[in-house]
Write a protein that holds these residues in place. Sequence first.
Motif, PDB file in Angstrom:
ATOM      1  N   UNK A  75      48.211  52.493 -10.307  1.00 18.15           N
ATOM      2  CA  UNK A  75      49.450  52.661  -9.554  1.00 18.15           C
ATOM      3  C   UNK A  75      49.140  53.039  -8.120  1.00 18.15           C
ATOM      4  N   UNK A  76      50.156  52.998  -7.283  1.00 18.14           N
ATOM      5  CA  UNK A  76      49.916  53.332  -5.888  1.00 18.14           C
ATOM      6  C   UNK A  76      51.137  53.936  -5.222  1.00 18.14           C
ATOM      7  N   UNK A  77      50.946  54.555  -4.085  1.00 19.98           N
ATOM      8  CA  UNK A  77      49.671  54.610  -3.393  1.00 19.98           C
ATOM      9  C   UNK A  77      48.833  55.840  -3.730  1.00 19.98           C
ATOM     10  N   UNK A  78      49.396  56.768  -4.522  1.00 18.90           N
ATOM     11  CA  UNK A  78      48.683  58.006  -4.860  1.00 18.90           C
ATOM     12  C   UNK A  78      47.856  57.844  -6.129  1.00 18.90           C
ATOM     13  N   UNK A  79      47.239  56.683  -6.312  1.00 19.54           N
ATOM     14  CA  UNK A  79      46.489  56.411  -7.529  1.00 19.54           C
ATOM     15  C   UNK A  79      45.329  57.351  -7.749  1.00 19.54           C
ATOM     16  N   UNK A  80      44.604  57.701  -6.678  1.00 19.94           N
ATOM     17  CA  UNK A  80      43.473  58.612  -6.821  1.00 19.94           C
ATOM     18  C   UNK A  80      43.901  59.972  -7.329  1.00 19.94           C
ATOM     19  N   UNK A  81      45.016  60.487  -6.830  1.00 19.60           N
ATOM     20  CA  UNK A  81      45.521  61.791  -7.281  1.00 19.60           C
ATOM     21  C   UNK A  81      45.902  61.750  -8.752  1.00 19.60           C
ATOM     22  N   UNK A  82      46.549  60.661  -9.180  1.00 19.71           N
ATOM     23  CA  UNK A  82      46.981  60.548 -10.571  1.00 19.71           C
ATOM     24  C   UNK A  82      45.792  60.463 -11.520  1.00 19.71           C
ATOM     25  N   UNK A  83      44.786  59.664 -11.164  1.00 19.23           N
ATOM     26  CA  UNK A  83      43.607  59.517 -12.027  1.00 19.23           C
ATOM     27  C   UNK A  83      42.816  60.822 -12.085  1.00 19.23           C
ATOM     28  N   UNK A  84      42.758  61.539 -10.966  1.00 14.79           N
ATOM     29  CA  UNK A  84      42.059  62.830 -10.951  1.00 14.79           C
ATOM     30  C   UNK A  84      42.693  63.800 -11.942  1.00 14.79           C
ATOM     31  N   UNK A  85      44.022  63.790 -12.021  1.00  9.26           N
ATOM     32  CA  UNK A  85      44.719  64.647 -12.977  1.00  9.26           C
ATOM     33  C   UNK A  85      44.473  64.156 -14.395  1.00  9.26           C
ATOM     34  N   UNK A  86      44.580  62.855 -14.610  1.00 14.23           N
ATOM     35  CA  UNK A  86      44.425  62.296 -15.950  1.00 14.23           C
ATOM     36  C   UNK A  86      43.102  62.675 -16.584  1.00 14.23           C
ATOM     37  N   UNK A  87      42.013  62.585 -15.830  1.00 16.24           N
ATOM     38  CA  UNK A  87      40.692  62.825 -16.386  1.00 16.24           C
ATOM     39  C   UNK A  87      40.178  64.246 -16.139  1.00 16.24           C
ATOM     40  N   UNK A  88      41.090  65.153 -15.768  1.00 16.76           N
ATOM     41  CA  UNK A  88      40.720  66.553 -15.653  1.00 16.76           C
ATOM     42  C   UNK A  88      39.823  66.886 -14.491  1.00 16.76           C
ATOM     43  N   UNK A  89      39.815  66.060 -13.447  1.00 19.64           N
ATOM     44  CA  UNK A  89      38.990  66.353 -12.281  1.00 19.64           C
ATOM     45  C   UNK A  89      39.637  67.369 -11.351  1.00 19.64           C
ATOM     46  N   UNK A  90      40.859  67.749 -11.681  1.00 20.99           N
ATOM     47  CA  UNK A  90      41.567  68.791 -10.942  1.00 20.99           C
ATOM     48  C   UNK A  90      42.660  69.319 -11.864  1.00 20.99           C
ATOM     49  N   UNK A  91      43.238  70.451 -11.494  1.00 23.40           N
ATOM     50  CA  UNK A  91      44.359  71.007 -12.264  1.00 23.40           C
ATOM     51  C   UNK A  91      45.696  70.489 -11.750  1.00 23.40           C
ATOM     52  N   UNK A  92      45.775  70.319 -10.441  1.00 22.33           N
ATOM     53  CA  UNK A  92      46.984  69.817  -9.777  1.00 22.33           C
ATOM     54  C   UNK A  92      46.532  68.886  -8.666  1.00 22.33           C
ATOM     55  N   UNK A  93      47.328  67.877  -8.381  1.00 23.40           N
ATOM     56  CA  UNK A  93      47.025  66.998  -7.245  1.00 23.40           C
ATOM     57  C   UNK A  93      48.271  66.813  -6.405  1.00 23.40           C
ATOM     58  N   UNK A  94      48.068  66.753  -5.108  1.00 21.79           N
ATOM     59  CA  UNK A  94      49.161  66.420  -4.203  1.00 21.79           C
ATOM     60  C   UNK A  94      49.089  64.941  -3.853  1.00 21.79           C
ATOM     61  N   UNK A  95      50.249  64.320  -3.778  1.00 24.08           N
ATOM     62  CA  UNK A  95      50.356  62.951  -3.312  1.00 24.08           C
ATOM     63  C   UNK A  95      51.491  62.869  -2.322  1.00 24.08           C
ATOM     64  N   UNK A  96      51.766  61.686  -1.845  1.00 25.77           N
ATOM     65  CA  UNK A  96      52.963  61.470  -1.034  1.00 25.77           C
ATOM     66  C   UNK A  96      53.743  60.331  -1.648  1.00 25.77           C
ATOM     67  N   UNK A  97      55.061  60.441  -1.564  1.00 20.52           N
ATOM     68  CA  UNK A  97      55.957  59.471  -2.187  1.00 20.52           C
ATOM     69  C   UNK A  97      56.902  58.944  -1.121  1.00 20.52           C
ATOM     70  N   UNK A  98      56.733  57.668  -0.779  1.00 23.01           N
ATOM     71  CA  UNK A  98      57.608  57.020   0.203  1.00 23.01           C
ATOM     72  C   UNK A  98      58.638  56.150  -0.499  1.00 23.01           C
ATOM     73  N   UNK A  99      58.180  55.373  -1.482  1.00 24.88           N
ATOM     74  CA  UNK A  99      59.098  54.553  -2.262  1.00 24.88           C
ATOM     75  C   UNK A  99      58.787  54.607  -3.747  1.00 24.88           C
ATOM     76  N   UNK A 100      57.967  55.594  -4.156  1.00 22.63           N
ATOM     77  CA  UNK A 100      57.568  55.715  -5.552  1.00 22.63           C
ATOM     78  C   UNK A 100      56.097  55.988  -5.721  1.00 22.63           C
ATOM     79  N   UNK A 101      55.414  56.359  -4.642  1.00 26.10           N
ATOM     80  CA  UNK A 101      53.953  56.443  -4.640  1.00 26.10           C
ATOM     81  C   UNK A 101      53.377  57.612  -5.415  1.00 26.10           C
ATOM     82  N   UNK A 102      54.203  58.537  -5.871  1.00 25.71           N
ATOM     83  CA  UNK A 102      53.771  59.582  -6.796  1.00 25.71           C
ATOM     84  C   UNK A 102      54.209  59.233  -8.214  1.00 25.71           C
TER      85      UNK A 102
END
Length: 478
Positions: free
Chosen positions: A129-156
């Motif tokens: 997914x995009x554009x915050x794909x890196x943040x989402x995958x980091x959360x999914x695989x436990x590489x962080x506890x929380x991730x920040x993204x930005x949402x312009x039209x659905x990017x989170x």
Amino acid sequence: MSRLPAYYKSIAKQSKFAHLNVFISLAEDAIAIPPTSDSNEPRHKLAGKRIAIKDNICTSDLPTTAGSGILKDFISPYDATVVKQLRDAGATISGKTNMDEFGMGSHSVHSFFGTVSQVGAGGVPLSAGGSSGGSAVAVKYGQCDVALGTDTGGSVRLPAAYTGVIGFKPSYGLLSRWGVIAYANSLDTVGILAKSVDTIQSAFDPTSLPPSTRSRLRHPRPSNSPLRIGIPLEYNISTLQPSIRKTWIRALHLLESKGHTLHIVSLPATRHALSAYYILAPAEASSNLAKYDGVRFGSRADGKDGTPESVLFAKTRGAGFGPEVRRRILLGAFSLSAQAIDNYFIQAQKIRRLVQRDFDSVFRASNPLLSDIEEEMGNDGGVDVLLCPTAPTLPPRISELESQDPVAETVNDVFTVPASLAGLPAISVPIGVRRSSNEIKEKGAEAEQATGMQIIGQYGDDGLVLDVARQLEEAVLE
């Protein structure tokens, strides 16, 4: 002399998830930082937590590239407000996540630093997914506890739906955008991704609105109060995958089992929202990105730049921006041109207002940003929140995206864009897609895969949206 810190190095040597290309840069000890146990009773719920930051949010100790070659060497002299607040709460910034360049994309494949992916059935790379794909995958695989993204039209929300995590877009303006590299100012919203609603809430600090505006916002209703759940008729589109439609129905029944009632509503302007968005957002982007010329901002291209037939910074911008960014700049510049502004940009602004009015007409609560006279025109028979799918499809394979038409990519935002145009709070909650054994065998699909269900509320009803999300989350686990 380069200002890049020593720990701006190859991620391949630091993480077993390096092949997913999640991080653009990592703090030196990011991998070794253990999660904080709740039993330690930290001074703040975020103290010691690992936070991943989307790479268009400024940090003073790590590069901020926005996924673009034109900013590949940029380090901000300051932290964005949201980053400063996290540091003040005792959180640890573990790294900067990969993203579509300047936030332009729906699959995180338009990055100067390469494609972000997640692992599907049989090890097949799937869209994050995009554009915050890196943040989402980091959360999914436990590489962080929380991730920040930005949402312009659905990017989170879209990456959250594709990766099976929770993604929250607050009401426009509740989280500060100071220090966030702009894509489209009237739409950009800092969002939060995590694995639970409680974690989302612990990171949510809605204090960026002025007190005069905050005083108009409503307090969330009691969690045991029966709610009216809206089912937007226009979201039941013909291209909605059958498995997602079934999951939508299941989610509605789960909320109904909590004592809430279901009501069909109509949002007729929704069918025009996507077209309006892809006029307004590129128009704002063409203006915001004009400063990246290698003179005032951005890296300058090697060699001679500018010829008698072209402007000085033509080579720099051509080399620094990727094809998707160049495409949107051209579209935005055309929409704002003298011969097109009336037929495109102005009409899109009118559609945006119609989308907002549609939402105001179906919500029981009035919009606190309207005038006092308009605010008194609340809809007593309206609904409290809306429930609809976050994305019309499950995540496609990366290999399928290579031949995809650029216009086809925009369809993924059809359910997320309307809330963005109206500035409303929305959250994507993962729900497992139930498949028969035949579907799994014939289509090679995953036996267990989640899709996102989106909860949308009236402006300022962020607490209510989070509360309903928590109820849906609990119902799924029961």
